[in-house]
Motif scaffolding. Sequence first.
Motif, PDB file in Angstrom:
ATOM      1  N   PHE A  90       0.825  -1.206   0.000  1.00  0.00           N
ATOM      2  CA  PHE A  90       0.000   0.000   0.000  1.00  0.00           C
ATOM      3  C   PHE A  90       0.864   1.262   0.000  1.00  0.00           C
ATOM      4  O   PHE A  90       0.722   2.134  -0.859  1.00  0.00           O
ATOM      5  N   PHE A  91       1.796   1.352   0.954  1.00  0.00           N
ATOM      6  CA  PHE A  91       2.611   2.563   1.077  1.00  0.00           C
ATOM      7  C   PHE A  91       3.609   2.712  -0.068  1.00  0.00           C
ATOM      8  O   PHE A  91       3.874   3.829  -0.520  1.00  0.00           O
ATOM      9  N   PHE A  92       4.157   1.597  -0.544  1.00  0.00           N
ATOM     10  CA  PHE A  92       5.110   1.687  -1.644  1.00  0.00           C
ATOM     11  C   PHE A  92       4.422   2.197  -2.913  1.00  0.00           C
ATOM     12  O   PHE A  92       4.949   3.078  -3.604  1.00  0.00           O
ATOM     13  N   GLY A 100       8.136   9.080  -7.761  1.00  0.00           N
ATOM     14  CA  GLY A 100       8.801   8.608  -8.974  1.00  0.00           C
ATOM     15  C   GLY A 100       9.550   7.308  -8.774  1.00  0.00           C
ATOM     16  O   GLY A 100       9.906   6.927  -7.654  1.00  0.00           O
ATOM     17  N   ALA A 101       9.812   6.587  -9.892  1.00  0.00           N
ATOM     18  CA  ALA A 101      10.353   5.232  -9.838  1.00  0.00           C
ATOM     19  C   ALA A 101      11.789   5.166  -9.314  1.00  0.00           C
ATOM     20  O   ALA A 101      12.122   4.286  -8.515  1.00  0.00           O
ATOM     21  N   VAL A 102      12.648   6.091  -9.754  1.00  0.00           N
ATOM     22  CA  VAL A 102      14.059   6.024  -9.348  1.00  0.00           C
ATOM     23  C   VAL A 102      14.205   6.243  -7.843  1.00  0.00           C
ATOM     24  O   VAL A 102      14.919   5.512  -7.159  1.00  0.00           O
ATOM     25  N   ASN A 103      13.510   7.276  -7.325  1.00  0.00           N
ATOM     26  CA  ASN A 103      13.561   7.506  -5.883  1.00  0.00           C
ATOM     27  C   ASN A 103      12.997   6.319  -5.118  1.00  0.00           C
ATOM     28  O   ASN A 103      13.507   5.944  -4.059  1.00  0.00           O
ATOM     29  N   ALA A 104      11.912   5.755  -5.634  1.00  0.00           N
ATOM     30  CA  ALA A 104      11.303   4.599  -4.966  1.00  0.00           C
ATOM     31  C   ALA A 104      12.306   3.462  -4.840  1.00  0.00           C
ATOM     32  O   ALA A 104      12.401   2.808  -3.804  1.00  0.00           O
ATOM     33  N   GLU A 105      13.096   3.246  -5.896  1.00  0.00           N
ATOM     34  CA  GLU A 105      14.072   2.163  -5.888  1.00  0.00           C
ATOM     35  C   GLU A 105      15.143   2.352  -4.811  1.00  0.00           C
ATOM     36  O   GLU A 105      15.524   1.413  -4.130  1.00  0.00           O
ATOM     37  N   VAL A 106      15.647   3.587  -4.669  1.00  0.00           N
ATOM     38  CA  VAL A 106      16.707   3.797  -3.680  1.00  0.00           C
ATOM     39  C   VAL A 106      16.150   3.743  -2.262  1.00  0.00           C
ATOM     40  O   VAL A 106      16.745   3.126  -1.374  1.00  0.00           O
ATOM     41  N   GLN A 157      10.303  19.504  -2.269  1.00  0.00           N
ATOM     42  CA  GLN A 157       9.201  20.074  -1.489  1.00  0.00           C
ATOM     43  C   GLN A 157       7.908  19.283  -1.746  1.00  0.00           C
ATOM     44  O   GLN A 157       7.801  18.530  -2.702  1.00  0.00           O
ATOM     45  N   GLY A 158       6.934  19.473  -0.890  1.00  0.00           N
ATOM     46  CA  GLY A 158       5.567  19.019  -1.147  1.00  0.00           C
ATOM     47  C   GLY A 158       5.391  17.528  -1.307  1.00  0.00           C
ATOM     48  O   GLY A 158       5.896  16.737  -0.510  1.00  0.00           O
ATOM     49  N   GLN A 159       4.675  17.153  -2.374  1.00  0.00           N
ATOM     50  CA  GLN A 159       4.274  15.765  -2.555  1.00  0.00           C
ATOM     51  C   GLN A 159       5.470  14.856  -2.787  1.00  0.00           C
ATOM     52  O   GLN A 159       5.414  13.651  -2.499  1.00  0.00           O
ATOM     53  N   TYR A 160       6.573  15.401  -3.303  1.00  0.00           N
ATOM     54  CA  TYR A 160       7.788  14.625  -3.518  1.00  0.00           C
ATOM     55  C   TYR A 160       8.307  14.068  -2.189  1.00  0.00           C
ATOM     56  O   TYR A 160       8.643  12.893  -2.067  1.00  0.00           O
ATOM     57  N   VAL A 161       8.345  14.933  -1.171  1.00  0.00           N
ATOM     58  CA  VAL A 161       8.790  14.519   0.167  1.00  0.00           C
ATOM     59  C   VAL A 161       7.783  13.568   0.789  1.00  0.00           C
ATOM     60  O   VAL A 161       8.144  12.570   1.424  1.00  0.00           O
ATOM     61  N   LEU A 162       6.485  13.867   0.604  1.00  0.00           N
ATOM     62  CA  LEU A 162       5.442  12.983   1.129  1.00  0.00           C
ATOM     63  C   LEU A 162       5.568  11.587   0.540  1.00  0.00           C
ATOM     64  O   LEU A 162       5.497  10.578   1.258  1.00  0.00           O
ATOM     65  N   GLY A 163       5.770  11.507  -0.778  1.00  0.00           N
ATOM     66  CA  GLY A 163       5.923  10.213  -1.429  1.00  0.00           C
ATOM     67  C   GLY A 163       7.120   9.450  -0.899  1.00  0.00           C
ATOM     68  O   GLY A 163       7.050   8.246  -0.643  1.00  0.00           O
ATOM     69  N   SER A 164       8.226  10.159  -0.696  1.00  0.00           N
ATOM     70  CA  SER A 164       9.433   9.528  -0.150  1.00  0.00           C
ATOM     71  C   SER A 164       9.182   9.001   1.258  1.00  0.00           C
ATOM     72  O   SER A 164       9.623   7.909   1.623  1.00  0.00           O
ATOM     73  N   GLY A 165       8.453   9.783   2.053  1.00  0.00           N
ATOM     74  CA  GLY A 165       8.120   9.354   3.408  1.00  0.00           C
ATOM     75  C   GLY A 165       7.257   8.101   3.426  1.00  0.00           C
ATOM     76  O   GLY A 165       7.438   7.205   4.259  1.00  0.00           O
ATOM     77  N   ILE A 167       7.247   5.767   1.167  1.00  0.00           N
ATOM     78  CA  ILE A 167       8.087   4.625   0.789  1.00  0.00           C
ATOM     79  C   ILE A 167       8.937   4.165   1.970  1.00  0.00           C
ATOM     80  O   ILE A 167       9.161   2.967   2.172  1.00  0.00           O
ATOM     81  N   VAL A 168       9.406   5.097   2.789  1.00  0.00           N
ATOM     82  CA  VAL A 168      10.147   4.735   4.005  1.00  0.00           C
ATOM     83  C   VAL A 168       9.264   3.883   4.925  1.00  0.00           C
ATOM     84  O   VAL A 168       9.699   2.852   5.461  1.00  0.00           O
ATOM     85  N   ILE A 169       8.008   4.300   5.104  1.00  0.00           N
ATOM     86  CA  ILE A 169       7.071   3.530   5.919  1.00  0.00           C
ATOM     87  C   ILE A 169       6.883   2.134   5.316  1.00  0.00           C
ATOM     88  O   ILE A 169       6.851   1.123   6.029  1.00  0.00           O
ATOM     89  N   GLY A 170       6.787   2.087   3.978  1.00  0.00           N
ATOM     90  CA  GLY A 170       6.659   0.801   3.300  1.00  0.00           C
ATOM     91  C   GLY A 170       7.864  -0.095   3.520  1.00  0.00           C
ATOM     92  O   GLY A 170       7.729  -1.313   3.678  1.00  0.00           O
ATOM     93  N   ALA A 171       9.056   0.512   3.549  1.00  0.00           N
ATOM     94  CA  ALA A 171      10.282  -0.260   3.778  1.00  0.00           C
ATOM     95  C   ALA A 171      10.311  -0.843   5.186  1.00  0.00           C
ATOM     96  O   ALA A 171      10.679  -2.010   5.396  1.00  0.00           O
TER      97      ALA A 171
END
Length: 312
Positions: A90-92, A100-106, A157-165, A167-171
């Motif tokens: 769900f979170f990933f 975005g895909a590249v950030n998600a991968e790292v 900023q914004g949704q980019y940071v939210l999306g990264s956060g 993915i961290v929860i998903g990890a």
Amino acid sequence: MMHQTSGRWRLGLGLSFLTVFLWGILPIALKVTLQALDVYTVIWFRFLMSFVLLTIYLSVQQKLPSLEQLQANSRKLLAIATIFLAANYFFFMQGLALAGAVNAEVIIQLATVLLGFGGLIIFKERYTLRQWFGVSVLTLGFLLFFKAQLTNLITAQGQYVLGSGLIVIGAVAWAIYALTQKQLLQSFSSSNIMLIIYGGCTLLFTPLAKINTIFTLDILHLGMLLFCGLNTLIAYGAFAESLEHWEASRVSAILALAPLITLISVWLVANIFPNLITPEHINLIGIIGALLIVSGSVTIALGKSEKKKTEG
């Protein structure tokens, strides 16, 4: 009592490589499938297909889990594993849409790092000095390989940071699932564990799935969806079985290779089918980082103690 590995580390190594290959090529099929379906329907179908095929296989083998096996403690652990694997998906997927895909991968690589350290702390696994050197090399490799993306995370900023956060929860959720899965091997076979988890996750995602949209797919997208389902079944089955034979800390080292498999696969597919996906461009620093990631992972995975060298 904590789960102990079988000692058949060569089998564990082979299963780990199968897992990382399948997880590495999955994003390509997933990206194509998401052109026609929403994320929740894709997730639901992957779990459902895995559940149905594994049920048929275990029925033929007469190895379906029995109610007598479901003791109070194992029921709790199965519930935890199911909920956290579902949370990982769900979170990933939510984070992927925003960051975005590249950030998600790292960022998702945090999952394998947490699995490795969880194995050291919870299951009392041990790294040799050589393996800790491998951890250092692996870390340096990731820093170089994802240098540009890590910079983006700091300045975004914004949704980019939210999306990264997200993915961290998903990890974190995935690491909890994986460590719980390893402990469940005390009570169940890996195939029985995955059957119950697949069934539970299917039920959790059913309210979110738009099932009727599956019947509108063309041949390409239907084929990709079916591949995603088979990939889930085989990859998670191999991962679950690898934990039976090898330490979680070493399995996690092999799984760290997934971004490399993804980027190589993307490059190959983009050159053969240029209209299907966009290629990733890697500079010299990225190539050096990739080589360090491979070197560090191999050092961790194969840097067994003298006692372990006599096993297998």
